[in-house]
Scaffold this active site. Sequence first.
Site, short mmCIF file in Angstrom:
data_model
loop_
_atom_site.label_atom_id
_atom_site.label_comp_id
_atom_site.label_asym_id
_atom_site.label_seq_id
_atom_site.Cartn_x
_atom_site.Cartn_y
_atom_site.Cartn_z
N CYS A 1 0.82 -1.22 0.00
CA CYS A 1 0.00 0.00 0.00
C CYS A 1 0.85 1.28 0.00
O CYS A 1 0.33 2.37 -0.19
CB CYS A 1 -0.94 0.00 1.19
SG CYS A 1 -1.91 -1.50 1.29
N HIS B 1 -3.11 6.84 2.53
CA HIS B 1 -3.61 5.55 2.07
C HIS B 1 -4.96 5.32 2.76
O HIS B 1 -5.10 5.55 3.97
CB HIS B 1 -2.60 4.46 2.44
CG HIS B 1 -3.15 3.08 2.29
ND1 HIS B 1 -3.83 2.67 1.16
CD2 HIS B 1 -3.13 2.00 3.13
CE1 HIS B 1 -4.20 1.42 1.32
NE2 HIS B 1 -3.80 0.99 2.50
N ASN C 1 -10.40 -0.12 0.67
CA ASN C 1 -8.93 -0.07 0.59
C ASN C 1 -8.49 -0.63 -0.77
O ASN C 1 -8.65 -1.83 -1.02
CB ASN C 1 -8.36 -0.90 1.75
CG ASN C 1 -6.85 -0.93 1.78
OD1 ASN C 1 -6.19 -0.65 0.79
ND2 ASN C 1 -6.29 -1.31 2.91
O1 UT7 Z 1 -3.79 -1.59 3.57
C1 UT7 Z 1 -2.91 -2.16 4.48
C2 UT7 Z 1 -3.12 -1.62 5.82
N1 UT7 Z 1 -4.25 -2.24 6.42
C3 UT7 Z 1 -4.80 -1.70 7.49
O2 UT7 Z 1 -4.39 -0.65 7.90
C4 UT7 Z 1 -5.89 -2.43 8.23
C5 UT7 Z 1 -5.70 -2.25 9.72
N2 UT7 Z 1 -6.68 -2.95 10.54
C6 UT7 Z 1 -7.98 -2.61 10.61
O3 UT7 Z 1 -8.46 -1.75 9.91
C7 UT7 Z 1 -8.82 -3.27 11.66
O4 UT7 Z 1 -7.99 -4.02 12.53
C8 UT7 Z 1 -9.93 -4.21 11.11
C9 UT7 Z 1 -11.00 -3.38 10.40
C10 UT7 Z 1 -9.33 -5.22 10.17
C11 UT7 Z 1 -10.60 -4.94 12.27
O5 UT7 Z 1 -11.12 -3.99 13.17
P1 UT7 Z 1 -10.82 -4.13 14.73
O6 UT7 Z 1 -11.49 -3.02 15.39
O7 UT7 Z 1 -9.34 -4.24 14.90
O8 UT7 Z 1 -11.59 -5.48 15.08
P2 UT7 Z 1 -11.01 -6.80 15.76
O9 UT7 Z 1 -10.29 -7.61 14.77
O10 UT7 Z 1 -10.32 -6.43 17.05
O11 UT7 Z 1 -12.36 -7.53 16.15
C12 UT7 Z 1 -13.31 -6.96 17.09
C13 UT7 Z 1 -14.54 -7.84 17.10
C14 UT7 Z 1 -14.22 -9.33 17.25
O12 UT7 Z 1 -15.28 -9.91 18.00
P3 UT7 Z 1 -15.11 -10.25 19.57
O13 UT7 Z 1 -13.94 -11.17 19.64
O14 UT7 Z 1 -14.84 -8.91 20.22
O15 UT7 Z 1 -16.40 -10.86 19.92
C15 UT7 Z 1 -14.26 -9.84 15.84
O16 UT7 Z 1 -14.57 -11.22 15.79
O17 UT7 Z 1 -15.24 -7.72 15.85
C16 UT7 Z 1 -15.38 -9.02 15.26
N3 UT7 Z 1 -15.24 -8.85 13.81
C17 UT7 Z 1 -16.26 -8.65 12.98
N4 UT7 Z 1 -17.59 -8.58 13.17
C18 UT7 Z 1 -18.37 -8.36 12.11
C19 UT7 Z 1 -14.08 -8.83 13.09
N5 UT7 Z 1 -14.34 -8.63 11.80
C20 UT7 Z 1 -15.70 -8.52 11.71
C21 UT7 Z 1 -16.56 -8.30 10.63
N6 UT7 Z 1 -17.89 -8.22 10.87
N7 UT7 Z 1 -16.11 -8.14 9.36
#
Ligand code: UT7
Length: 379
Positions: free
Chosen positions: A103, A245, A275
């Site tokens: 990216c 980005h 993205n």
């Molecule tokens: O381009 C390269 C650079 N990429 C990035 O910069 C991406 C960076 N990361 C992110 O943007 C975020 O980490 C994500 C959007 C990928 C994830 O968001 P998050 O706030 O970090 O969520 P998480 O992975 O900590 O998950 C929180 C909760 C979990 O549930 P529990 O364990 O709290 O019950 C996940 O299972 O949200 C759940 N979850 C979802 N729920 C519905 C994770 N993904 C999803 C989903 N839909 N798609």
Amino acid sequence: MAVPDTVLSNQHLEAIVETNDEWIRARTGIKERRIAGERESTASLGLRAAQRALDVADILPTAIDLIVVATSTPENIFPSTASLIQNWLGASKAGAFDLSAACSGFVYGVDMATQAIRSGSIQVALVIGAETMTRVLDWQDRGTAILFGDGAGAVVLKGSSIEGGVLSSVLRSDGSGGDLLCIPTVGSEDLNNADFSTNGHKMHKMYMNGSEVFKFATRVIAESIEEALVKADLGIEDISLIVPHQANLRIIQAAARALKIEPDLFMSNLDRYGNTSAASIPIALCEAVQANRVKPGENIAFVGFGGGLTWASMVLRWTGSDLTERRSGRLINQQRRQFSYVLARWRVELRRISRVLGGLVNRLIPGRGRSPDEKTDTL
Ligand code: UT7
């Protein structure tokens, strides 16, 4: 810029993977993204963006010295996506290569091209960020399937006596975090594993540790912009727009807090495209210029971050074209460009026909087309 027509909304995704519109909007800011059709590819999207950039800059394909395509989803391992686009444009005097910095790739590409122009080795460069990220997604993985989209953006860089352009850049990598965000492919040591996977990551599919990448991104954005500002001898108050980005709205908001600036100073269009990796900065730049958010003489910044891990910041003084500007004389150049594209298609066909004819002649005339060894044997 060029994006596919097909829109994949959060509601569509609800039918594919266990997620919901509310979660995606709240946690990322994304509402929809574009998805490439069967007849679209990284190179075809890159070509469309490139043709539009040449129109805006009013440059003929034959004036281009270098084509760089930043991409993580190249058309082939080789030939490069850049070489395909070079041919389709009829850019007969250009060198071409793909650049892999995930990216951050577009900012790396602009820096490489700028240095080549500044050194005097070239005059005109075309830098493209192009991706078909939806082709490398594991649609069962809701941590990545909801984030990415397809598209391309391009810029033309040209040596000029007008002061400005790229004022400073900071390119960085920390390969120790390489396994946090990756797409294993043909050179991987685990390619021949029976389960066709490496470290539990699926071959040719994207893997991301979202929360670790999130932490990395929020840390490096402010740091690297500040470093680029010091190098350019400017302060954040001198910057009229930051084009980051487009990964996650919460990352942009965190970076704004770290830099003690309003989030509005950051250009954001990820609600509509998600993205698009190396394409996200040039797509956002294009929409910023179209919305009149970038004016000649203003200082702006780019910041990219992603797989590698890599990150890159750049401060520029915008001297670019006004996209709404229409000068007389452009029409003739427009027609010349169209002619170049048609000629490029013919050249490919002519080459194919001449190969078929050559094969026929070789078969009809005994002794022709044999290898030197075969000829020696006959003698
Ligand atoms: O381009 C390269 C650079 N990429 C990035 O910069 C991406 C960076 N990361 C992110 O943007 C975020 O980490 C994500 C959007 C990928 C994830 O968001 P998050 O706030 O970090 O969520 P998480 O992975 O900590 O998950 C929180 C909760 C979990 O549930 P529990 O364990 O709290 O019950 C996940 O299972 O949200 C759940 N979850 C979802 N729920 C519905 C994770 N993904 C999803 C989903 N839909 N798609």
